[in-house]
Structure formats: structure tokens, C-alpha cells
Scaffold this active site. Sequence first.
Site, PDB file in Angstrom:
ATOM      1  NE  ARG A 235      -4.170  -1.822   1.792  1.00  0.00           N
ATOM      2  CZ  ARG A 235      -4.994  -2.372   2.663  1.00  0.00           C
ATOM      3  NH1 ARG A 235      -4.768  -2.265   3.955  1.00  0.00           N
ATOM      4  NH2 ARG A 235      -6.047  -3.040   2.257  1.00  0.00           N
TER       5      ARG A 235
ATOM      6  CE  LYS B 174     -21.801 -16.766   6.485  1.00  0.00           C
ATOM      7  NZ  LYS B 174     -22.174 -16.033   7.681  1.00  0.00           N
TER       8      LYS B 174
ATOM      9  N   GLY C 184      -8.587  -9.832  -0.701  1.00  0.00           N
ATOM     10  CA  GLY C 184      -7.432 -10.346   0.031  1.00  0.00           C
ATOM     11  C   GLY C 184      -6.960 -11.730  -0.386  1.00  0.00           C
TER      12      GLY C 184
ATOM     13  N   GLY D  14     -13.482  -4.037   0.139  1.00  0.00           N
ATOM     14  CA  GLY D  14     -14.876  -3.556   0.135  1.00  0.00           C
ATOM     15  C   GLY D  14     -15.135  -2.556  -0.985  1.00  0.00           C
TER      16      GLY D  14
HETATM   17  P1  AMP Z   1     -14.941 -13.813   1.514  1.00  0.00           P
HETATM   18  O1  AMP Z   1     -14.374 -12.983   2.623  1.00  0.00           O
HETATM   19  O2  AMP Z   1     -16.423 -13.803   1.414  1.00  0.00           O
HETATM   20  O3  AMP Z   1     -14.254 -13.572   0.182  1.00  0.00           O
HETATM   21  O4  AMP Z   1     -14.639 -15.316   1.913  1.00  0.00           O
HETATM   22  C1  AMP Z   1     -13.345 -15.801   2.104  1.00  0.00           C
HETATM   23  C2  AMP Z   1     -13.407 -17.025   2.941  1.00  0.00           C
HETATM   24  O5  AMP Z   1     -14.212 -18.025   2.334  1.00  0.00           O
HETATM   25  C3  AMP Z   1     -12.050 -17.666   3.157  1.00  0.00           C
HETATM   26  O6  AMP Z   1     -11.688 -17.493   4.505  1.00  0.00           O
HETATM   27  C4  AMP Z   1     -12.291 -19.130   2.830  1.00  0.00           C
HETATM   28  O7  AMP Z   1     -11.719 -20.019   3.767  1.00  0.00           O
HETATM   29  C5  AMP Z   1     -13.800 -19.243   2.850  1.00  0.00           C
HETATM   30  N1  AMP Z   1     -14.260 -20.399   2.043  1.00  0.00           N
HETATM   31  C6  AMP Z   1     -14.020 -20.622   0.753  1.00  0.00           C
HETATM   32  N2  AMP Z   1     -14.545 -21.787   0.373  1.00  0.00           N
HETATM   33  C7  AMP Z   1     -15.134 -22.339   1.440  1.00  0.00           C
HETATM   34  C8  AMP Z   1     -15.829 -23.566   1.685  1.00  0.00           C
HETATM   35  N3  AMP Z   1     -16.025 -24.444   0.700  1.00  0.00           N
HETATM   36  N4  AMP Z   1     -16.294 -23.802   2.935  1.00  0.00           N
HETATM   37  C9  AMP Z   1     -16.111 -22.893   3.907  1.00  0.00           C
HETATM   38  N5  AMP Z   1     -15.451 -21.711   3.744  1.00  0.00           N
HETATM   39  C10 AMP Z   1     -14.966 -21.449   2.519  1.00  0.00           C
END
Ligand code: AMP
Length: 397
Positions: free
Chosen positions: A35, A199, A355, A378
Site C-alpha cells: 500500500r 457466503k 485479500g 470492500g
Molecule cells: P470472503 O471474505 O467472502 O471472500 O470469503 C473468504 C473465505 O471463504 C475464506 O476465509 C475461505 O476459507 C472461505 N471459504 C471458501 N470456500 C469455502 C468452503 N467451501 N467452505 C467454507 N469456507 C470457505
Amino acid sequence: MKTLRDINFNHKKALVRVDFNVPLDDTFSVTDNTRILAAKPTIEKILNDGGSVILMSHLGRPKGKEDKFSLRHIVPELEKVLGRKVRFINDCTGEDVKKAVAGLKPGEVLLLENLRFHPGEKQGDENFAKALADIGADYYINDAFGTAHRAHASTAVIARYFDKEHKAPGILLEKEINSIRKALDKGQKPVTAIIGGAKVSSKIGVIENLLNKVDNLIIVGGMAYTFLKALGNKTGDSIVEDNKLDLAKRILKEAEEKEVKIILPVDLVVADKFSNDAQTKIVDVHHIPDGWQGLDIGPKTRKLIDEVIQNSKTIIWNGPAGVFEFDNFAKGTEQIGLSIGKASGNGAYSLVGGGDSVAAVKKLGLTDKISYISTGGGALLEMLEGKDLPGIVALSD
Ligand code: AMP
């Protein structure tokens, strides 16, 4: 909106909002200076014009004035990156700051203390924004893309106190906007987006906006299981948002109507527990055993995704394909990075942000291959949602 190149900073003072929210180790040394490096072109342009620079940023989430979040810790790294001395002052508003600003000579750099030591920063408080605008700078420059989606005092509200001629985006902010627009609005077809992460609920807006922009939408990571369940598959102990099954069905229907091809995993690496040491097996999506959970995409899916990526001219990637933090479930995420690297080498335009995706690209040594790596988390997601970011809007008002 003015650009930085339109301004000659000779004998002028520029107050520059940067994103120096960098990771520090136990001895307060900067462990990743990305950064700081990203802000360097803007700082240098102003100094090379014969101007002086006042830098302001947040660092972490301090509760009050916590020394461990003092920006003083980053001065040595900043001096190293800029190759010049940096003065530091332990506040960001008030008489002492005004004096320090008044004493700045062309070519000098002053770093202010953590903006979030003042509660007014995150509250977008007008008085705090005005106090920042009053320290004696001629120009306000926003180069902090990472916080451009927040209407904080230093990222948006402060801009009200500078007229159009005296504010502009920094070089990084401008590059972020142009790169994202190039992929999202002016991308050469076929355009493919790969969206992963935990999610669906956190990326609904992104998915819905992408349905109007892309030819292929690849959905991986934890969020894929909600779609797989919506399609009637048993998902075992995999992460599923049961209250989003109808939404997933609606998205799939909308994609069909808009002729966007949705690509979901066809096979998976399943585990008997959420751990790197779990027992694993590869199963197709129709056969997730009870008591097991999908933690990565399988080899057939990796191949399928690679084919789609190699046939794309524009590629957008945000979010991991699996639990990338566990080495045994990082293969899918890494393969996506490699595929995008290869397609970019063959002329595709690629934008990677978030990230985990950026960490994967860095780990694989692919940073030079990707057309643009966004510094925003974000902020990037909000741009992908098609939203106007307050920090950007404020520069043209
Ligand atoms: P996000 O912050 O929404 O981009 O989500 C990132 C997180 O999603 C990471 O910490 C991953 O470990 C988690 N993740 C990815 N695939 C899976 C999965 N199949 N089951 C549970 N967590 C997951």
C-alpha cells in the site's frame, strides 16, 4: 473532475489521503509495503513539481489513542520507499499541525497521526473534516481507494471544503477506477467473472450487477453450495445459507434469461471435518456424503474453469475457490490464479481483487502477469456492484 496531471504543485501544499493501513509485526515493522508503494507515484508527482506533501491515513481499528496503532511506526518504511526524510506529527488537526504545515518547504513530506484516533473520522463528522481542511493545505487529493466506499471525514466530507479546482483523485485512485471500468463496462467479450468466498449473502449485489455485464459467471467457494443445494443436490455438512436458496434459484433463472452462462463446480474435494488434517476424497457434486463438507473444487472443475478462462478476453476474479488458508484445500484457488496468469499472457485483460485472491496471485509469483491487481476489498466489491463510491463522488461535487 480534475486529474493529478492537470495540477502543477510548484510551491503548493497537498493534503493527500492515502491508505497506509499496512500489517505490522510484533516489533512494529511493516510486513507488507504494497500500500505504501501504491501511493508512491502520487507523492512523487507532487514533490517533483516542487510541492510538499501532507499524508493522512488510518491504521487498524484503534479504540482511542492506542500507541500500537500509531502511524509513527511506519515512518522508517515510508522513508525507505520514498528515499527521503519524512517528518511525523502526533496529531492530525490543531495548532501544532498548522505550524508544522506552515513550515513545510518544497520537497518535504509530513505524515499526520492516525485519523481514527479521532472518533469524528469514522463518523464523517463535519467539524473534524473542517479541522482537517483547515491545517493549511492548498489541495486535497484522495488516493485511498481502499476506503473510498466509506463516507468518512477524510475520505469524503473534507472534499466539501475544497473547490473543484483544488481537489482531485490521486494516481492510484484514478488507476483503480479506470481499470475496474475497463473490465466491467468496456471489457472485450467474452467477459468472465469468477466469484468465490464464504457466503452468497455478502456478494449478492455483485452477482446481480455482473449478470448485466458478463458472458460467463463462475461461482466457486463456500457460496457455491447454496446454489448446488438450490439445484437439488445434497450438500452434507458444507456451508449453505438455507435462507438464500430462493435467491440462488432466482439468480440462476435471471442468468438464463440474460443468457449468462453460470458455471458451478462439477466435482469437489470433501473433508470429514473443517481442518487441514481432515480425511479427504474427491466426489462429484451429486454425491457429497452425509457428514462430509466440500472445502475445495475438484480436478474436473479446475479443468472446466481453465477452459472458460482461456477462452475469455476479459477476466474478473474476486474470492477463493475453497478454504485457501488450509494448504490441502488451496489447489482450486491456485489453479484459478495460474489460469488467469496464462490467459493474461495470451492477451486477455484481467482484474484481480480481494485479500485471498491477491494473496494467491502473490504466492504463485503471478503479480506481473495480471493486468491489474486492485488494492481495494470492500471498495472493489462496491464498484463491482455498480455503486458510486462516496470518496469518488465527493471529488467532482
Ligand atoms: P470472503 O471474505 O467472502 O471472500 O470469503 C473468504 C473465505 O471463504 C475464506 O476465509 C475461505 O476459507 C472461505 N471459504 C471458501 N470456500 C469455502 C468452503 N467451501 N467452505 C467454507 N469456507 C470457505
